[in-house]
Scaffold this active site. Sequence first.
Site, PDB file in Angstrom:
ATOM      1  CD  GLU A 164    -126.079   9.695  99.319  1.00 44.01           C
ATOM      2  OE1 GLU A 164    -126.493  10.948  99.330  1.00 44.01           O
ATOM      3  OE2 GLU A 164    -126.334   8.733  98.354  1.00 44.01           O
ATOM      4  CG  HIS A 176     -94.828   5.449 101.438  1.00 41.77           C
ATOM      5  ND1 HIS A 176     -93.698   4.974 102.097  1.00 41.77           N
ATOM      6  CD2 HIS A 176     -94.885   4.718 100.062  1.00 41.77           C
ATOM      7  CE1 HIS A 176     -93.274   4.033 101.287  1.00 41.77           C
ATOM      8  NE2 HIS A 176     -93.785   3.612 100.226  1.00 41.77           N
ATOM      9  CG  ASP A 214     -88.187   0.516 103.504  1.00 41.16           C
ATOM     10  OD1 ASP A 214     -87.907   1.748 103.408  1.00 41.16           O
ATOM     11  OD2 ASP A 214     -89.214  -0.030 103.724  1.00 41.16           O
ATOM     12  CE  LYS A 218     -90.395  -2.934 103.369  1.00 39.90           C
ATOM     13  NZ  LYS A 218     -91.172  -2.100 104.038  1.00 39.90           N
ATOM     14  CG  ASP A 230     -90.272   3.065 107.667  1.00 40.08           C
ATOM     15  OD1 ASP A 230     -90.299   3.755 106.574  1.00 40.08           O
ATOM     16  OD2 ASP A 230     -90.502   1.703 107.556  1.00 40.08           O
ATOM     17  CB  SER A 281     -98.951  -0.521 108.157  1.00 38.75           C
ATOM     18  OG  SER A 281    -100.368  -0.868 107.875  1.00 38.75           O
ATOM     19  CB  THR A 317     -91.244  -2.584 107.838  1.00 43.66           C
ATOM     20  OG1 THR A 317     -92.046  -2.937 106.891  1.00 43.66           O
ATOM     21  CG2 THR A 317     -90.102  -1.836 107.251  1.00 43.66           C
TER      22      THR A 317
HETATM   23  C1  R5P Z   1     -93.141   1.174 103.019  1.00 41.17           C
HETATM   24  O1  R5P Z   1     -92.265   0.510 102.409  1.00 41.17           O
HETATM   25  C2  R5P Z   1     -93.149   1.976 104.008  1.00 41.17           C
HETATM   26  O2  R5P Z   1     -92.097   2.768 104.154  1.00 41.17           O
HETATM   27  C3  R5P Z   1     -93.151   1.104 105.430  1.00 41.17           C
HETATM   28  O3  R5P Z   1     -91.898   0.623 105.565  1.00 41.17           O
HETATM   29  C4  R5P Z   1     -94.298   0.230 105.446  1.00 41.17           C
HETATM   30  O4  R5P Z   1     -95.390   0.735 105.100  1.00 41.17           O
HETATM   31  C5  R5P Z   1     -94.540  -0.257 106.685  1.00 41.17           C
HETATM   32  O5  R5P Z   1     -95.467  -1.337 106.701  1.00 41.17           O
HETATM   33  P1  R5P Z   1     -95.554  -2.401 107.613  1.00 41.17           P
HETATM   34  O6  R5P Z   1     -95.344  -1.963 108.941  1.00 41.17           O
HETATM   35  O7  R5P Z   1     -96.844  -3.172 107.409  1.00 41.17           O
HETATM   36  O8  R5P Z   1     -94.422  -3.435 107.518  1.00 41.17           O
END
Ligand code: R5P
Length: 290
Positions: free
Chosen positions: A32, A121, A155, A178, A204, A208, A212
């Site tokens: 905790e 986001h 995207d 995308k 972007d 992550s 993308t």
């Molecule tokens: C989601 O659509 C966000 O705008 C990014 O494009 C996304 O989070 C990137 O994630 P990753 O690097 O896993 O493709």
Amino acid sequence: MILFSTRTMQYIAKNINTNHGSCIVKNFSDGELYVHINNEIKGKDVWLLASTQPPAENMLELFFMLDALNRAGASKINLIISYFAYARQLHAMQGESSSAQVICNILKNFPISKLFIFLPHDGTELHNFLPYTDILDIEFFCEKAVLYDAIAAPDKGAHIFAQKIADFCNKEIVFLSKKRPEQEEVEILSLEGSVNNKKVLLIDDIISTGRTMIEAAEFLKKNGAKTISAAAIHGVFSPGSHERLEKSIIEKIYVTNTIFQEAHKKIVVSDIGPLISKIINNHINKEEIL
Ligand code: R5P
């Protein structure tokens, strides 16, 4: 005013020239969290800096800090969140949790005077659930954009803010779309605009898994782009992403340290500390004038 920060933001807070508060944040042996504000803050204005990545423990730490500051009698609590985790889980399908809305509802229980969030986001939608001021670090993007011929949004989610940045930096913009055939998989569907023989900067909010940016870069290359680099405010860099990005055709990857970050091979890191100082000072000066 007194500045506090969660443990995830101490690397930024320590460089901000102001009155720093002190607090104890520790774990008991059962896991905790325990939070204690050491200063006398009754009737005082406080600022809290927080980053909620990784989310589980850090989100709780943020809530407990807010509660402790409130219970200690702060007259105003201003909060800056550099990375708002869960924002990608705002829209829920039948049977799913809208985790972002849950977080927003918890935050709304605290008497936060002013909330600033670095480019969350789904920002336009998030405003419907939480009152906050968006921080779009234009300078970070424009400093990089000057080195390229065109900006690309990988995207639909990135279209609006990439357009804003392109307008601001007077750069050409191209749009990609995308789909995600599977969770964390990416397929680029289309390109609007021309990238032939151009140096392109993909923009972007988050990197992550890196998929993308990597898939978008491949698509741009197939359509004639000369070189491709990528810029995002938040470098989440989930496990495996550094290696994946390293092997990719992306030349340079620019991120900020909204999440703690060290430069890594092609990754270049910009510091958000000066912008945070500016936001706090502007806000304080504006209040003094009023
Ligand atoms: C989601 O659509 C966000 O705008 C990014 O494009 C996304 O989070 C990137 O994630 P990753 O690097 O896993 O493709």
